[in-house]
Structure formats: C-alpha cells, structure tokens
Design a protein around this motif. Structure first.
Motif, PDB file in Angstrom:
ATOM      1  N   ALA A   1       0.711  -1.042  -0.053  1.00  0.00           N
ATOM      2  CA  ALA A   1       0.258  -0.653  -0.238  1.00  0.00           C
ATOM      3  C   ALA A   1       0.474   1.303   0.220  1.00  0.00           C
ATOM      4  O   ALA A   1       2.036   0.933   0.472  1.00  0.00           O
ATOM      5  CB  ALA A   1      -0.653  -0.211   0.971  1.00  0.00           C
ATOM      6  N   PRO A   2       0.800   1.816  -0.553  1.00  0.00           N
ATOM      7  CA  PRO A   2       0.962   3.363  -0.757  1.00  0.00           C
ATOM      8  C   PRO A   2       0.864   4.394   0.474  1.00  0.00           C
ATOM      9  O   PRO A   2       0.368   4.081   1.411  1.00  0.00           O
ATOM     10  CB  PRO A   2       0.650   4.289  -1.474  1.00  0.00           C
ATOM     11  CG  PRO A   2      -0.263   3.682  -2.649  1.00  0.00           C
ATOM     12  CD  PRO A   2      -0.242   2.684  -1.991  1.00  0.00           C
ATOM     13  N   GLU A   3       1.713   4.795   0.405  1.00  0.00           N
ATOM     14  CA  GLU A   3       1.776   6.011   2.314  1.00  0.00           C
ATOM     15  C   GLU A   3       0.257   6.358   2.226  1.00  0.00           C
ATOM     16  O   GLU A   3      -0.688   6.623   1.249  1.00  0.00           O
ATOM     17  CB  GLU A   3       3.579   6.794   2.678  1.00  0.00           C
ATOM     18  CG  GLU A   3       4.283   6.781   1.762  1.00  0.00           C
ATOM     19  CD  GLU A   3       4.512   6.521   0.712  1.00  0.00           C
ATOM     20  OE1 GLU A   3       4.113   6.626  -0.218  1.00  0.00           O
ATOM     21  OE2 GLU A   3       5.827   5.067   0.888  1.00  0.00           O
ATOM     22  N   GLU A   4      -0.068   6.119   3.634  1.00  0.00           N
ATOM     23  CA  GLU A   4      -1.598   7.163   3.737  1.00  0.00           C
ATOM     24  C   GLU A   4      -1.876   8.139   3.219  1.00  0.00           C
ATOM     25  O   GLU A   4      -2.951   8.605   3.459  1.00  0.00           O
ATOM     26  CB  GLU A   4      -1.835   6.782   5.309  1.00  0.00           C
ATOM     27  CG  GLU A   4      -1.824   5.806   5.790  1.00  0.00           C
ATOM     28  CD  GLU A   4      -3.277   5.393   5.356  1.00  0.00           C
ATOM     29  OE1 GLU A   4      -3.934   5.948   5.553  1.00  0.00           O
ATOM     30  OE2 GLU A   4      -2.766   3.908   5.601  1.00  0.00           O
ATOM     31  N   ASP A   5      -0.789   9.764   2.855  1.00  0.00           N
ATOM     32  CA  ASP A   5      -1.504  10.634   2.060  1.00  0.00           C
ATOM     33  C   ASP A   5      -1.068  10.667   0.951  1.00  0.00           C
ATOM     34  O   ASP A   5      -1.922  11.777  -0.093  1.00  0.00           O
ATOM     35  CB  ASP A   5      -0.147  11.297   2.341  1.00  0.00           C
ATOM     36  CG  ASP A   5       1.094  11.565   2.478  1.00  0.00           C
ATOM     37  OD1 ASP A   5       1.273  10.316   2.342  1.00  0.00           O
ATOM     38  OD2 ASP A   5       2.027  12.259   1.785  1.00  0.00           O
ATOM     39  N   ILE A   6      -0.808   9.246   0.016  1.00  0.00           N
ATOM     40  CA  ILE A   6      -1.234   9.131  -1.868  1.00  0.00           C
ATOM     41  C   ILE A   6      -2.700   8.346  -1.967  1.00  0.00           C
ATOM     42  O   ILE A   6      -3.042   7.182  -0.311  1.00  0.00           O
ATOM     43  CB  ILE A   6       0.024   7.711  -2.343  1.00  0.00           C
ATOM     44  CG1 ILE A   6       1.223   8.827  -1.650  1.00  0.00           C
ATOM     45  CG2 ILE A   6      -0.404   8.276  -3.670  1.00  0.00           C
ATOM     46  CD1 ILE A   6       2.686   7.943  -2.587  1.00  0.00           C
ATOM     47  N   THR A   7      -3.689   8.646  -2.677  1.00  0.00           N
ATOM     48  CA  THR A   7      -5.134   8.864  -2.481  1.00  0.00           C
ATOM     49  C   THR A   7      -4.924   8.603  -3.341  1.00  0.00           C
ATOM     50  O   THR A   7      -6.237   7.633  -4.062  1.00  0.00           O
ATOM     51  CB  THR A   7      -5.763  10.117  -2.242  1.00  0.00           C
ATOM     52  OG1 THR A   7      -5.598  10.691  -2.846  1.00  0.00           O
ATOM     53  CG2 THR A   7      -6.161  10.600  -0.774  1.00  0.00           C
ATOM     54  N   SER A   8      -4.790   8.136  -4.933  1.00  0.00           N
ATOM     55  CA  SER A   8      -4.883   7.610  -5.843  1.00  0.00           C
ATOM     56  C   SER A   8      -3.352   7.036  -6.406  1.00  0.00           C
ATOM     57  O   SER A   8      -2.098   7.043  -5.927  1.00  0.00           O
ATOM     58  CB  SER A   8      -5.100   8.771  -6.636  1.00  0.00           C
ATOM     59  OG  SER A   8      -4.438   9.550  -7.667  1.00  0.00           O
ATOM     60  N   PHE A   9      -3.443   6.314  -7.873  1.00  0.00           N
ATOM     61  CA  PHE A   9      -2.375   5.643  -8.281  1.00  0.00           C
ATOM     62  C   PHE A   9      -2.733   5.197  -9.725  1.00  0.00           C
ATOM     63  O   PHE A   9      -3.850   5.331 -10.093  1.00  0.00           O
ATOM     64  CB  PHE A   9      -1.805   4.814  -7.407  1.00  0.00           C
ATOM     65  CG  PHE A   9      -2.840   3.304  -7.277  1.00  0.00           C
ATOM     66  CD1 PHE A   9      -3.071   1.726  -8.368  1.00  0.00           C
ATOM     67  CD2 PHE A   9      -3.727   3.157  -6.444  1.00  0.00           C
ATOM     68  CE1 PHE A   9      -3.658   1.194  -8.214  1.00  0.00           C
ATOM     69  CE2 PHE A   9      -5.078   2.200  -6.646  1.00  0.00           C
ATOM     70  CZ  PHE A   9      -5.431   1.395  -7.881  1.00  0.00           C
ATOM     71  N   SER A  10      -1.494   5.192 -10.538  1.00  0.00           N
ATOM     72  CA  SER A  10      -1.950   4.387 -11.821  1.00  0.00           C
ATOM     73  C   SER A  10      -1.770   3.035 -11.533  1.00  0.00           C
ATOM     74  O   SER A  10      -0.544   2.571 -10.909  1.00  0.00           O
ATOM     75  CB  SER A  10      -0.812   5.137 -12.275  1.00  0.00           C
ATOM     76  OG  SER A  10      -1.086   6.400 -12.703  1.00  0.00           O
ATOM     77  N   LEU A  11      -1.692   2.112 -12.382  1.00  0.00           N
ATOM     78  CA  LEU A  11      -1.990   0.616 -12.273  1.00  0.00           C
ATOM     79  C   LEU A  11      -1.531   0.600 -14.200  1.00  0.00           C
ATOM     80  O   LEU A  11      -2.373   1.103 -14.564  1.00  0.00           O
ATOM     81  CB  LEU A  11      -3.381   0.033 -12.024  1.00  0.00           C
ATOM     82  CG  LEU A  11      -3.467  -1.743 -12.055  1.00  0.00           C
ATOM     83  CD1 LEU A  11      -2.463  -2.155 -12.007  1.00  0.00           C
ATOM     84  CD2 LEU A  11      -5.061  -2.098 -11.577  1.00  0.00           C
ATOM     85  N   ALA A  12      -0.402  -1.036 -14.221  1.00  0.00           N
ATOM     86  CA  ALA A  12      -0.171  -0.710 -15.357  1.00  0.00           C
ATOM     87  C   ALA A  12      -0.047  -2.531 -15.496  1.00  0.00           C
ATOM     88  O   ALA A  12       0.114  -3.321 -14.265  1.00  0.00           O
ATOM     89  CB  ALA A  12       1.842  -1.222 -16.284  1.00  0.00           C
ATOM     90  N   LEU A  13      -0.811  -3.344 -16.260  1.00  0.00           N
ATOM     91  CA  LEU A  13      -1.712  -4.544 -16.260  1.00  0.00           C
ATOM     92  C   LEU A  13      -0.910  -4.458 -18.235  1.00  0.00           C
ATOM     93  O   LEU A  13      -1.097  -3.892 -18.803  1.00  0.00           O
ATOM     94  CB  LEU A  13      -2.754  -4.525 -15.988  1.00  0.00           C
ATOM     95  CG  LEU A  13      -3.407  -4.230 -14.981  1.00  0.00           C
ATOM     96  CD1 LEU A  13      -4.963  -5.675 -14.415  1.00  0.00           C
ATOM     97  CD2 LEU A  13      -2.099  -6.145 -13.624  1.00  0.00           C
ATOM     98  N   PRO A  14      -0.659  -6.216 -18.048  1.00  0.00           N
ATOM     99  CA  PRO A  14      -0.314  -6.837 -19.736  1.00  0.00           C
ATOM    100  C   PRO A  14      -1.668  -6.609 -20.372  1.00  0.00           C
ATOM    101  O   PRO A  14      -2.578  -6.045 -19.793  1.00  0.00           O
ATOM    102  CB  PRO A  14      -0.184  -7.990 -19.373  1.00  0.00           C
ATOM    103  CG  PRO A  14       0.176  -8.229 -17.667  1.00  0.00           C
ATOM    104  CD  PRO A  14      -0.223  -7.526 -17.074  1.00  0.00           C
ATOM    105  N   GLY A  15      -0.835  -6.101 -21.710  1.00  0.00           N
ATOM    106  CA  GLY A  15      -2.060  -6.108 -23.021  1.00  0.00           C
ATOM    107  C   GLY A  15      -2.336  -4.693 -22.986  1.00  0.00           C
ATOM    108  O   GLY A  15      -3.205  -4.927 -23.866  1.00  0.00           O
ATOM    109  N   GLY A  16      -1.363  -3.734 -22.951  1.00  0.00           N
ATOM    110  CA  GLY A  16      -1.126  -2.817 -22.753  1.00  0.00           C
ATOM    111  C   GLY A  16      -2.657  -1.895 -21.877  1.00  0.00           C
ATOM    112  O   GLY A  16      -2.719  -0.642 -22.364  1.00  0.00           O
ATOM    113  N   MET A  17      -2.868  -3.085 -20.810  1.00  0.00           N
ATOM    114  CA  MET A  17      -3.687  -1.959 -20.444  1.00  0.00           C
ATOM    115  C   MET A  17      -2.788  -1.132 -18.925  1.00  0.00           C
ATOM    116  O   MET A  17      -1.491  -1.878 -18.226  1.00  0.00           O
ATOM    117  CB  MET A  17      -4.289  -3.125 -19.045  1.00  0.00           C
ATOM    118  CG  MET A  17      -5.423  -3.159 -20.108  1.00  0.00           C
ATOM    119  SD  MET A  17      -6.632  -4.386 -19.320  1.00  0.00           S
ATOM    120  CE  MET A  17      -5.200  -5.517 -18.340  1.00  0.00           C
ATOM    121  N   LEU A  18      -2.646   0.590 -19.372  1.00  0.00           N
ATOM    122  CA  LEU A  18      -2.946   1.562 -17.832  1.00  0.00           C
ATOM    123  C   LEU A  18      -3.634   2.259 -17.423  1.00  0.00           C
ATOM    124  O   LEU A  18      -4.807   3.682 -17.897  1.00  0.00           O
ATOM    125  CB  LEU A  18      -1.774   2.463 -18.757  1.00  0.00           C
ATOM    126  CG  LEU A  18      -1.187   3.958 -17.742  1.00  0.00           C
ATOM    127  CD1 LEU A  18      -0.304   2.506 -16.890  1.00  0.00           C
ATOM    128  CD2 LEU A  18      -0.067   4.582 -18.848  1.00  0.00           C
TER     129      LEU A  18
END
Length: 156
Positions: A130-147
């Motif tokens: 988990a990111p630190e508590e003050d971080i409220t969003s993220f980007s996710l990369a998965l196979p198949g070209g999904m970001l």
C-alpha cells in the motif's frame, strides 16, 4: 389511501436501490486492451493493513461486433513480466505485486478474456504494497497494454 402511499413508498425505495446500485458499479478507472477485445474496469482499490488490493473486471467496448473472440493476456508470470508489466505508480514510487513466502506473486496465475458479443468473461485481482496514507490515487499497469490512471484508493 394507505395502499396508495405504500405503493409510492415502494416505488421510491426501488428507485433509490437502483440508483445506488448503478452508482456502486461505476468503475474507478478504465483502460482498453491494446487488441480492442475488451475494456478493463478497476472495480476495487482498497488499502488495509499495508496492502492495496486491486480488482479489475472486463466489459465489451461500445459498438462491439457479435463475434466470439478470446485473448490470452498472460499464461504465466515470469521474472521479466513480473517487473515490467504488473505494477502501480503511487507518488514517486513504483510498487510491484506482493509475493507469498515461495515467491509466487499474489495474483491469478493466468488471464484469458473471452468475448461473445456483449458478454465478456475474465477478471483479475492483485495485491500490492500500500502507498503511504497521504497518497490517495495511483496508476495501474497490467499486461495487454492496459494502463489505468488516477485510480482512487479506498481505506478500510
């Protein structure tokens, strides 16, 4: 008269349930597979006890043809795939999937998406530090070209 009020109250309650259900099903973020077969939808991003659990479901893109198609997104996770295609970006940090004591990544071992017209089968989940508590969003990369960008985190 009481029956009429009960019917109106029932209709109002049903409308509230339908609206709440529709709002609850709104994806946190979307990304299309590079092949165009399906759209990935982040449905969960929960942070609890130092772990971020992410779930992705798949849907047919708008205007999808009626053909039956399938795509193997990945059939196993190798060392290179693990580092290059499964991660989150949160703040200035890149987090890889967590692994168990035997080194097996905490995700499904393979992913195949099957589409039959508007019906799509396939789902993905993974656990990350988990990111630190003050971080409220993220980007996710998965196979198949999904970001998936700007995925909001829910804290449990």
């Amino acid at each position: 008269m009481k029956i009429k009020h009960s019917i109106y109250a029932g209709i109002a309650l049903l409308a509230l349930v339908i609206t709440t259900t529709a709002q609850a099903e709104e994806p946190l973020a979307e990304a299309e597979l590079s092949s165009g077969l399906a759209i990935g939808q982040v449905t969960e991003a929960n942070r609890s006890d130092g772990v971020l659990t992410v779930r992705v479901s798949f849907a047919a893109p708008e205007g999808a043809n009626n053909r039956s198609e399938q795509e193997q997104i990945y059939h196993r996770i190798s060392g290179n795939t693990y580092r290059e295609e499964f991660y989150i970006l949160a703040g200035e940090n890149r987090h890889l999937l967590l692994a168990d004591t035997e080194g097996t990544p905490l995700t499904i071992p393979s992913l195949q998406i099957t589409r039959d017209g508007d019906t799509v089968r396939g789902a993905w989940w993974g656990k990350f530090p988990a990111p630190e508590e003050d971080i409220t969003s993220f980007s996710l990369a998965l196979p198949g070209g999904m970001l998936f960008d700007n995925v909001q985190i829910s804290d449990e």
